[in-house]
Write an enzyme that holds these catalytic residues in place. Structure first.
Site, PDB file in Angstrom:
ATOM      1  N   ASN A   1       3.387   5.279   9.198  1.00  0.00           N
ATOM      2  CA  ASN A   1       2.375   4.953   8.187  1.00  0.00           C
ATOM      3  C   ASN A   1       1.452   3.800   8.579  1.00  0.00           C
ATOM      4  O   ASN A   1       0.293   3.778   8.159  1.00  0.00           O
ATOM      5  CB  ASN A   1       3.090   4.622   6.868  1.00  0.00           C
ATOM      6  CG  ASN A   1       2.169   3.917   5.887  1.00  0.00           C
ATOM      7  OD1 ASN A   1       1.324   4.547   5.248  1.00  0.00           O
ATOM      8  ND2 ASN A   1       2.301   2.596   5.786  1.00  0.00           N
ATOM      9  N   ALA A   2       1.959   2.835   9.376  1.00  0.00           N
ATOM     10  CA  ALA A   2       1.151   1.645   9.684  1.00  0.00           C
ATOM     11  C   ALA A   2      -0.209   2.078  10.227  1.00  0.00           C
ATOM     12  O   ALA A   2      -0.299   2.988  11.049  1.00  0.00           O
ATOM     13  CB  ALA A   2       1.860   0.767  10.708  1.00  0.00           C
ATOM     14  N   GLY A   3      -1.249   1.434   9.738  1.00  0.00           N
ATOM     15  CA  GLY A   3      -2.588   1.801  10.205  1.00  0.00           C
ATOM     16  C   GLY A   3      -3.565   0.695   9.883  1.00  0.00           C
ATOM     17  O   GLY A   3      -3.337  -0.106   8.967  1.00  0.00           O
TER      18      GLY A   3
ATOM     19  N   ASN B   1     -22.152  -1.685  17.928  1.00  0.00           N
ATOM     20  CA  ASN B   1     -21.790  -3.059  17.549  1.00  0.00           C
ATOM     21  C   ASN B   1     -20.289  -3.345  17.689  1.00  0.00           C
ATOM     22  O   ASN B   1     -19.832  -4.409  17.288  1.00  0.00           O
ATOM     23  CB  ASN B   1     -22.185  -3.323  16.091  1.00  0.00           C
ATOM     24  CG  ASN B   1     -23.688  -3.375  15.925  1.00  0.00           C
ATOM     25  OD1 ASN B   1     -24.388  -3.807  16.835  1.00  0.00           O
ATOM     26  ND2 ASN B   1     -24.174  -2.908  14.796  1.00  0.00           N
TER      27      ASN B   1
ATOM     28  N   TYR C   1     -11.561   4.612  14.278  1.00  0.00           N
ATOM     29  CA  TYR C   1     -10.595   5.072  13.277  1.00  0.00           C
ATOM     30  C   TYR C   1     -10.520   6.606  13.250  1.00  0.00           C
ATOM     31  O   TYR C   1      -9.435   7.197  13.271  1.00  0.00           O
ATOM     32  CB  TYR C   1     -11.014   4.528  11.906  1.00  0.00           C
ATOM     33  CG  TYR C   1     -10.031   4.803  10.788  1.00  0.00           C
ATOM     34  CD1 TYR C   1      -8.811   4.138  10.731  1.00  0.00           C
ATOM     35  CD2 TYR C   1     -10.322   5.730   9.782  1.00  0.00           C
ATOM     36  CE1 TYR C   1      -7.914   4.379   9.692  1.00  0.00           C
ATOM     37  CE2 TYR C   1      -9.438   5.971   8.744  1.00  0.00           C
ATOM     38  CZ  TYR C   1      -8.234   5.286   8.704  1.00  0.00           C
ATOM     39  OH  TYR C   1      -7.346   5.531   7.675  1.00  0.00           O
TER      40      TYR C   1
ATOM     41  N   GLY D   1       0.804  -1.225   0.000  1.00  0.00           N
ATOM     42  CA  GLY D   1       0.000   0.000   0.000  1.00  0.00           C
ATOM     43  C   GLY D   1       0.834   1.271   0.000  1.00  0.00           C
ATOM     44  O   GLY D   1       1.892   1.359  -0.639  1.00  0.00           O
ATOM     45  N   ILE D   2       0.362   2.257   0.743  1.00  0.00           N
ATOM     46  CA  ILE D   2       1.014   3.568   0.786  1.00  0.00           C
ATOM     47  C   ILE D   2       2.436   3.446   1.348  1.00  0.00           C
ATOM     48  O   ILE D   2       3.361   4.114   0.878  1.00  0.00           O
ATOM     49  CB  ILE D   2       0.166   4.542   1.640  1.00  0.00           C
ATOM     50  CG1 ILE D   2      -1.171   4.819   0.937  1.00  0.00           C
ATOM     51  CG2 ILE D   2       0.917   5.843   1.913  1.00  0.00           C
ATOM     52  CD1 ILE D   2      -2.203   5.550   1.787  1.00  0.00           C
TER      53      ILE D   2
END
Ligand code: NAI
Length: 466
Positions: A309-311, A320, A372, A240-241
């Site tokens: 960057n990790a997410g 819920n 998030y 990814g990014i």
């Protein structure tokens, strides 16, 4: 699944047919992106229309050195533009009807009264339609925050709304419009910022304001290989990014330390091997991770920049959401960023850079993303506060807030929401990981210190949030 409309838009035949049939199908324009490393003359051969102002000297030098030919109403026989034209052998042209400029720069740094805003209309109204596809509009201004009166603040902030709307109007043609707000005393930083925002590297940044500040000393001006000799840690770099960023950093001369989870050993090792970088396997969710990573970084001789960057996403409505979803997202996206920065502080060289990944979800909020959005909103405030804390060490801290970027993260979104995410952008499409990577490289470079304390949206003009 890829972007069907964008794929269709790449085919001129399909474009023609859609137009002939009069079908209201918004085919996005394939964006013109840079395909190599930073170059001495990124604007080579481009013609740029300039509405002059107080920053003429720096604008003239920047555009001339970057390879552009300038057009001014009435041409220029003297002054900074004539001098720059003589220095680079490209005479200043007069603006003539029928010209199709690649870009327009409007200098409104002298605006102090609402009546002065008329310059924005006068400069852009006649030419905006003729700006070439994937062109650039950059408005130079002063930040509203540093205004000395309410009248001046209103005048300056008006340009924010102007640029956001303009970005929406020109986005269908791949043209971007951005506002560069230059602090008094930071004029010597404008060149690098302007080079970046005028270039193809900022293809997915539009409708944004970036402030140019003198919070940390400017690094040595490096137009090519800005990261030569530097070591940079990128977390979550297996894909990814993060992977795109690791590649872009290495392309500009950096030695990259690729960090990802032990279970992602294979893709992480592949990236590290390809870039001849270092590999650090660590699960950042683990309480020991910050100390373990600090030890590993020390064994590599420390770093000049950290890219947090990790997410992760673990979407559910709050009612819920189980505890694990809440805890993992808050830990990986925010808690560990704070802890890892502290643990790495002794191993981050003075004059270094930190770039944090936020998200436009942190600005706008999304159903199912209380965890998030909370984590990313935390980053939005962490960046300016940390920038102030680390300024005495000359360390620049900035953030990027991506919008919809085509990665594994967004591939997991339900189709209808995914389509909406793409089409909400002024550019009518999602961004590529490389678009975010280019912005991160700029912020991690010596020149990027000008944006210390800033979080830059890389969202293609997705006007969600502030
Ligand atoms: P991705 O899922 O493709 O990659 C994320 C990487 O982080 C993966 O390699 C993963 O293994 C790593 N990672 C996750 N948890 C980890 C842990 N506990 N320890 C070590 N590494 C871990 O995601 P993408 O899209 O590349 O996202 C990168 C960053 O950009 C994230 O912070 C994300 O929140 C942010 N972002 C992405 C957007 C998008 O549209 N893709 C939009 C806004 C923000």
């Amino acid at each position: 699944m890829g972007d069907f409309l964008l794929a269709l838009g790449r085919r001129p035949g399909a474009r023609r047919v859609v137009k002939q049939l009069g079908v209201p199908l918004p085919l996005p324009v394939p964006l013109a992106r840079a395909d190599g490393p930073w170059a001495e003359r990124p604007l080579d051969g481009q013609s740029i229309y300039v509405a002059p102002g107080p920053l003429d000297a720096v604008v003239a030098t920047t555009l001339g050195a970057a390879g552009a030919t300038v057009s001014l109403a009435g041409g220029a026989t003297s002054g900074p533009f004539a001098a720059a034209a003589a220095a680079w052998g490209r005479p200043v042209a007069d603006v003539t009807a029928g010209d199709r400029p690649h870009a327009v720069v409007v200098d409104l740094t002298g605006a102090v009264d609402p009546a002065d805003l008329r310059v924005a209309y006068d400069a852009l109204h006649p030419v905006v339609r003729s700006v070439r596809g994937c062109g650039r509009v950059v408005v130079l201004a002063r930040p509203a925050e540093t205004a000395t009166s309410a009248r001046i603040a209103a005048t300056r902030h008006a340009l924010d709304g102007f640029v956001r709307s303009l970005a929406k109007e020109v986005g269908a043609r791949g043209v971007t419009a951005n506002l560069v707000a230059v602090d008094e005393g930071a004029e010597d930083r404008v060149e690098a910022t302007l080079r970046f925002f005028m270039s193809a590297r900022s293809a997915f940044v539009t409708g944004q304001r970036v402030r140019v500040r003198a919070l940390v000393p400017a690094g040595p001006p490096r137009q090519v290989r800005p990261l030569d000799g530097q070591t940079v840690l990128v977390t979550g770099a297996a894909r990814g990014i993060g992977a795109a960023t690791a590649r872009a950093l290495a392309r500009e001369g950096a030695r990259v330390l690729v960090l990802d989870r032990p279970e992602d050993d294979a893709p992480a090792s592949k990236v590290a091997h390809e870039l001849r970088g270092g590999l650090i396997l660590a699960d950042l969710a683990h309480p020991d991770a910050p100390a373990d990573v600090a030890r590993a970084v020390a064994s590599h001789g420390g770093v000049d920049a950290i890219i947090h960057n990790a997410g992760v996403t673990r979407d559910r409505t709050l009612a819920n959401m189980d505890e694990a979803r809440w805890d993992t997202v808050l830990r990986v996206n925010l808690g560990v960023v704070v802890e890892l920065t502290s643990a790495l502080s002794p191993h981050l060289r003075d004059g270094g850079r930190i770039v944090c990944l936020a998200s436009i979800a942190g600005l706008a909020g999304n159903v199912g993303q209380t965890n998030y959005a909370a984590s990313k909103a935390g980053i939005l405030a962490y960046v300016p506060a940390l920038a102030a804390e680390l300024a005495p060490r000359g360390i620049g801290v900035s953030g990027v807030a991506p919008g919809f970027i085509e990665t594994r993260l967004t591939a997991a979104i339900p189709l209808a929401t995914r389509e909406a995410g793409r089409r909400l952008a002024a550019l009518g499409q999602g961004g590529q990981p490389e678009d975010v990577a280019e912005v991160i490289v700029y912020l991690a470079s010596p020149a990027g210190g000008a944006s210390s304390g800033e979080v830059l949206r890389v969202c293609g003009g997705a006007f969600l949030g502030r």
